[in-house]
Design an enzyme around this catalytic site. Structure first.
Site, short mmCIF file in Angstrom:
data_model
loop_
_atom_site.label_atom_id
_atom_site.label_comp_id
_atom_site.label_asym_id
_atom_site.label_seq_id
_atom_site.Cartn_x
_atom_site.Cartn_y
_atom_site.Cartn_z
N GLY A 180 83.52 86.24 118.82
CA GLY A 180 83.60 87.01 119.77
C GLY A 180 84.37 86.43 120.80
O GLY A 180 85.03 85.54 120.60
N LEU A 181 84.75 87.16 121.92
CA LEU A 181 85.76 86.78 122.78
C LEU A 181 85.35 85.53 123.33
O LEU A 181 84.15 85.27 123.46
CB LEU A 181 86.06 88.05 123.71
CG LEU A 181 86.42 89.36 123.46
CD1 LEU A 181 86.53 90.27 124.52
CD2 LEU A 181 88.01 88.97 122.98
N SER A 182 86.52 84.82 124.05
CA SER A 182 85.99 83.61 124.94
C SER A 182 85.35 84.41 126.18
O SER A 182 85.34 85.35 126.53
CB SER A 182 87.49 83.05 125.36
OG SER A 182 87.17 82.13 126.22
N GLY A 183 84.21 83.68 126.40
CA GLY A 183 83.19 84.12 127.34
C GLY A 183 82.03 85.04 126.82
O GLY A 183 81.25 85.50 127.63
N SER A 184 82.00 85.39 125.60
CA SER A 184 81.15 86.52 125.16
C SER A 184 79.88 86.05 124.97
O SER A 184 78.90 86.56 124.79
CB SER A 184 81.43 87.05 123.80
OG SER A 184 81.70 85.80 122.68
N LYS A 198 79.00 82.93 122.82
CA LYS A 198 78.99 82.29 121.63
C LYS A 198 78.31 81.07 121.61
O LYS A 198 77.33 80.55 121.00
CB LYS A 198 80.39 81.95 120.77
CG LYS A 198 80.99 83.32 120.62
CD LYS A 198 82.55 82.85 119.97
CE LYS A 198 83.45 82.13 120.53
NZ LYS A 198 83.69 82.81 121.99
N SER A 199 78.93 80.03 122.65
CA SER A 199 78.19 78.79 122.82
C SER A 199 76.71 78.65 123.13
O SER A 199 75.94 77.84 122.68
CB SER A 199 79.02 78.08 123.72
OG SER A 199 80.51 77.86 123.42
N SER A 259 87.38 83.40 116.24
CA SER A 259 87.75 83.89 114.86
C SER A 259 88.21 85.39 115.07
O SER A 259 87.43 86.03 114.68
CB SER A 259 86.62 83.74 113.72
OG SER A 259 85.49 83.82 114.25
#
Ligand SMILES: Nc1ncnc2c1ncn2[C@@H]1O[C@H](COP(=O)(O)OS(=O)(=O)O)[C@@H](OP(=O)(O)O)[C@H]1O
Ligand SMILES: Nc1ncnc2c1ncn2[C@@H]1O[C@H](COP(=O)(O)OP(=O)(O)O)[C@@H](O)[C@H]1O
Length: 205
Positions: free
Chosen positions: A31-35, A37-38, A105
């Site tokens: 997913g996008l940065s800020g979506s 994931k972390s 990715s």
């Protein structure tokens, strides 16, 4: 099996997968940065370890401090980042651990290759798409990266001037409407049959 011009010979282990105490797998978060994931990956790891699964978080930011510290954000470097991470995740999965990968990715072909690397070795691979709209990621912008990317200070920023190819066949799609990372982690683990052991899972619903 031979490689590197025929000079490298595959050495087989004497420990079969069924002799290992746990079945491994890779959970691949894209997913996008800020979506998110972390945040989701951290919760998945916490829940799995609390439930007795060996699980290990591989976050893109963190891998770029070591294994992938020589890579930037050109298309080729992102491909290499994803290839290396796929190989490491497959090793973890082969060892019986659950590898939790959080990488933007952005390219469908590299995500497909990650899936194939696992399939070729008979390892379960689950792609989880954090389908958070760009506008929401920009609104969150916890690291201030979108503001800087919009100012032109970070070239090739995903979603701004570098592509993100949305997954068409993700195993699980998560949207912001699905709730907090803790709620989503529970839902994902139930969906994958990795939920709490020995409990009536109906209790959670
Ligand atoms: N140009 C550019 N584009 C996107 N992201 C950037 C960029 N520069 C730095 N960052 C930071 O790097 C994190 C993404 O690294 P990844 O290894 O996941 O990216 S990729 O899969 O190789 O595309 C990403 O972290 P997340 O926000 O956790 O996704 C950003 O913090
Ligand atoms: N399910 C969610 N709902 C609302 N906010 C979230 C959710 N998941 C993450 N966030 C917030 O979004 C921001 C980005 O999350 P993060 O996990 O760092 O994303 P990524 O790793 O994809 O960059 C953080 O401020 C985080 O607190």
């Amino acid at each position: 099996m031979t490689g590197a011009g025929g000079n490298i010979v595959w050495q087989s282990s004497k420990v079969s997968r069924s002799q290992r105490p746990h079945e491994g797998a890779t959970l691949w978060l894209t997913g996008l940065s800020g979506s998110g994931k972390s945040s989701l990956a951290i919760e998945l790891e916490r829940c799995l370890v609390a439930d007795g699964h060996p699980a290990y978080l591989m976050d893109g930011d963190n891998l770029r401090h070591g294994l992938n510290s020589d890579l930037g954000f050109s298309d080729d470097d992102r491909r290499e980042n994803i290839r290396r991470t796929s190989e490491v995740a497959a090793l973890f999965a082969d060892s019986g651990a659950i590898a939790i990968v959080g990488l933007i990715s952005p390219f469908a072909s590299e995500r497909q290759r990650a899936r194939e690397i696992h399939a070729e070795r008979g390892l379960p691979f689950h792609e989880i798409f954090l389908d958070t709209p760009l506008a929401e990621c920009e609104r969150r912008d916890p690291k201030g990266l979108y503001v800087r990317a919009r100012r032109g200070e970070i070239p090739h920023f995903t979603g701004i001037d570098s592509p993100y190819e949305r997954p068409q066949h993700a195993d699980i799609v998560v949207t912001p409407a699905d709730g907090t990372p803790t709620q989503v982690a529970a839902l994902v683990l139930r969906t994958l049959g990795l939920g709490p052991q020995g409990q009536d899972q109906e209790e959670d619903r």
